[in-house]
Scaffold this motif. Structure first.
Motif: not given
Length: 100
Positions: A41-50
């Motif tokens: 999905l090309n998302i970072s861990q930080e984005e998933l955390a948000e």
């Protein structure tokens, strides 16, 4: 068959070792699928955390296989990924289960 595979087969004859091995394999499968899906999905861990309200450090520990997630946490992660959580029991391998 490699020496490692032969050794693993021998170790898997021990019920205690087999149980621990199967537990570890399941946890690593979760870690791999989480990492694979997030990267696809090309998302970072930080984005998933948000998206999930789960701390990035906890996501990192899940992806490294250092922590075991609860089902509630897996639901939050699935929602954050825009995915459906599916848990299944695989009977394709023969297991001797005492039902009493």
């Amino acid at each position: 068959m490699t020496n490692f595979q032969k050794h693993r087969e021998e170790l898997l004859k021990c019920p205690e070792f087999k149980a621990e091995y199967e537990r570890a394999v399941a946890e690593l499968d979760i870690a791999y699928k989480l990492l694979e899906t997030r990267e696809n999905l090309n998302i970072s861990q930080e984005e998933l955390a948000e998206r999930t309200g789960i701390r990035q450090s906890n996501i990192s520990r899940l992806e490294s296989g250092k922590n075991s997630p609860t089902v509630a946490m897996l639901h939050k992660i699935a929602k954050g990924l825009g995915a459906t959580l599916r848990i299944e029991f695989d009977l394709s391998e023969s297991h001797n289960v005492d039902t009493h």
